[in-house]
Design a protein around this motif. Structure first.
Motif, PDB file in Angstrom:
ATOM      1  N   ILE A 104      10.011  59.689  38.569  1.00  0.00           N
ATOM      2  CA  ILE A 104      10.932  60.791  38.288  1.00  0.00           C
ATOM      3  C   ILE A 104      12.128  60.214  37.553  1.00  0.00           C
ATOM      4  N   ILE A 105      12.287  60.576  36.288  1.00  0.00           N
ATOM      5  CA  ILE A 105      13.347  60.001  35.463  1.00  0.00           C
ATOM      6  C   ILE A 105      14.580  60.896  35.547  1.00  0.00           C
ATOM      7  N   ARG A 106      15.666  60.360  35.989  1.00  0.00           N
ATOM      8  CA  ARG A 106      16.935  61.081  36.055  1.00  0.00           C
ATOM      9  C   ARG A 106      18.030  60.196  35.473  1.00  0.00           C
ATOM     10  N   SER A 107      18.898  60.775  34.657  1.00  0.00           N
ATOM     11  CA  SER A 107      19.985  59.991  34.065  1.00  0.00           C
ATOM     12  C   SER A 107      21.287  60.145  34.846  1.00  0.00           C
ATOM     13  N   LYS A 108      21.511  61.317  35.422  1.00  0.00           N
ATOM     14  CA  LYS A 108      22.780  61.558  36.107  1.00  0.00           C
ATOM     15  C   LYS A 108      22.596  62.011  37.552  1.00  0.00           C
ATOM     16  N   VAL A 109      21.710  62.983  37.753  1.00  0.00           N
ATOM     17  CA  VAL A 109      21.580  63.585  39.077  1.00  0.00           C
ATOM     18  C   VAL A 109      20.685  62.719  39.961  1.00  0.00           C
ATOM     19  N   THR A 110      21.170  62.389  41.139  1.00  0.00           N
ATOM     20  CA  THR A 110      20.366  61.631  42.103  1.00  0.00           C
ATOM     21  C   THR A 110      19.273  62.530  42.657  1.00  0.00           C
ATOM     22  N   HIS A 111      18.045  62.065  42.621  1.00  0.00           N
ATOM     23  CA  HIS A 111      16.922  62.860  43.121  1.00  0.00           C
ATOM     24  C   HIS A 111      16.577  62.415  44.533  1.00  0.00           C
ATOM     25  N   PRO A 112      16.473  63.359  45.484  1.00  0.00           N
ATOM     26  CA  PRO A 112      16.203  62.962  46.880  1.00  0.00           C
ATOM     27  C   PRO A 112      14.872  62.247  47.059  1.00  0.00           C
ATOM     28  N   GLY A 113      13.884  62.559  46.221  1.00  0.00           N
ATOM     29  CA  GLY A 113      12.599  61.875  46.322  1.00  0.00           C
ATOM     30  C   GLY A 113      12.704  60.404  45.965  1.00  0.00           C
ATOM     31  N   ILE A 114      13.541  60.110  44.971  1.00  0.00           N
ATOM     32  CA  ILE A 114      13.758  58.721  44.581  1.00  0.00           C
ATOM     33  C   ILE A 114      14.452  57.956  45.696  1.00  0.00           C
ATOM     34  N   GLU A 115      15.442  58.585  46.308  1.00  0.00           N
ATOM     35  CA  GLU A 115      16.159  57.914  47.386  1.00  0.00           C
ATOM     36  C   GLU A 115      15.263  57.703  48.606  1.00  0.00           C
ATOM     37  N   ALA A 116      14.384  58.657  48.873  1.00  0.00           N
ATOM     38  CA  ALA A 116      13.428  58.488  49.976  1.00  0.00           C
ATOM     39  C   ALA A 116      12.473  57.335  49.680  1.00  0.00           C
ATOM     40  N   LYS A 117      12.062  57.226  48.421  1.00  0.00           N
ATOM     41  CA  LYS A 117      11.179  56.116  48.029  1.00  0.00           C
ATOM     42  C   LYS A 117      11.904  54.775  48.163  1.00  0.00           C
ATOM     43  N   ARG A 118      13.173  54.727  47.766  1.00  0.00           N
ATOM     44  CA  ARG A 118      13.934  53.485  47.916  1.00  0.00           C
ATOM     45  C   ARG A 118      13.975  53.059  49.378  1.00  0.00           C
ATOM     46  N   GLN A 119      14.187  54.017  50.266  1.00  0.00           N
ATOM     47  CA  GLN A 119      14.240  53.701  51.685  1.00  0.00           C
ATOM     48  C   GLN A 119      12.894  53.190  52.173  1.00  0.00           C
TER      49      GLN A 119
END
Length: 249
Positions: free
Chosen positions: A21-36
């Motif tokens: 999921i490519i985002r330049s400005k808005v933090t995506h909750p799915g990306i943050e869940a994946k990081r965790q």
């Protein structure tokens, strides 16, 4: 071809984009869940390697012993994902990434690499025809068309866990098993949860949040699995329209 690849590490995990999921400005909750999810996995030998651009060009794999899939085997690597999309297709990146995985597995003394496939390519599974050109072969199957592919270095092969074989459960409700390994899961599960709540559809959305739960699942799994009326349906993530078609059965 830009061959500037990097591996995600505990040190750069917070700063690197994660491709899907490519985002330049808005933090995506799915990306943050994946990081965790990756925070703990990286210490277990999990590898996430990507092209150093903001694009979907990456491979993700782990030792089978710590991979969140109901597959058993000695000393294997499990390949979760290999994706190259958009303008980067057809330029040799997938080949470079898979060659890296093979070389890494051999350097670590592994017996081979395996991945989930199907007799008919599924939208959320990596391209199995590409893997077969690398020498991957079908080494185990389920009755409903899923396949375990393996590239063996020493003649040994992995197999689906015995609990996978029946792919049935004693529950007629909609059952979805999911993990946060895929960034798209977060948004998908919330949309389906809201739809089921709004339309009074009995459903159990079960997060697979430990290795043991993943190994004991009653079906094939690559971060998502759907049952309805006791029968296994798919490993594909669902839109609401997809879900409606299943519920009509």
């Amino acid at each position: 071809m830009n061959a500037d690849f990097i591996n995600i590490t505990p040190e750069n995990l917070a700063d690197e984009h994660l491709c899907c999921i490519i985002r330049s400005k808005v933090t995506h909750p799915g990306i943050e869940a994946k990081r965790q999810w990756l925070t703990d996995r990286l210490t277990e030998g999990h590898v996430f390697r990507k092209l150093n651009v903001k694009a979907t060009v990456f491979i993700e794999y782990a030792p089978l012993e710590t991979a969140w899939v109901p597959i058993v085997g000695d000393n294997y690597i499990y390949l979760y994902c290999l994706w190259v999309l958009g303008d980067y297709k057809g330029k040799g990146y997938a080949k470079s990434l898979l060659e890296y995985c093979v070389a890494d597995a051999k350097a670590k003394g592994k017996s081979g690499i395996c991945m989930l496939g199907s007799t008919k390519q599924k939208a959320w599974l990596s391209d199995q025809s590409f893997a077969k050109r690398f020498g991957f072969e079908v080494v185990d199957t389920t009755d409903n068309g899923y396949e375990l592919l393996a590239l063996s270095f020493d003649g040994t092969t992995p197999k689906f866990a015995q609990n996978v074989k029946t792919q049935e459960i004693n529950n007629k409700e909609l059952i979805i098993y999911y993990s946060m390994q895929c960034p798209f899961v977060y948004q998908t599960i919330e949309v389906l949860r809201q739809y089921c709540d709004t339309h009074d559809i009995p459903a159990s959305l079960i997060q697979v949040d430990t290795l043991q739960k993943a190994k004991e699942l009653p079906c094939v799994f690559n971060n998502w699995a759907v049952f309805y009326k006791e029968q296994f349906e798919t490993v594909n993530l669902l839109s609401v329209e997809n879900l409606k078609r299943i519920l009509k059965k």
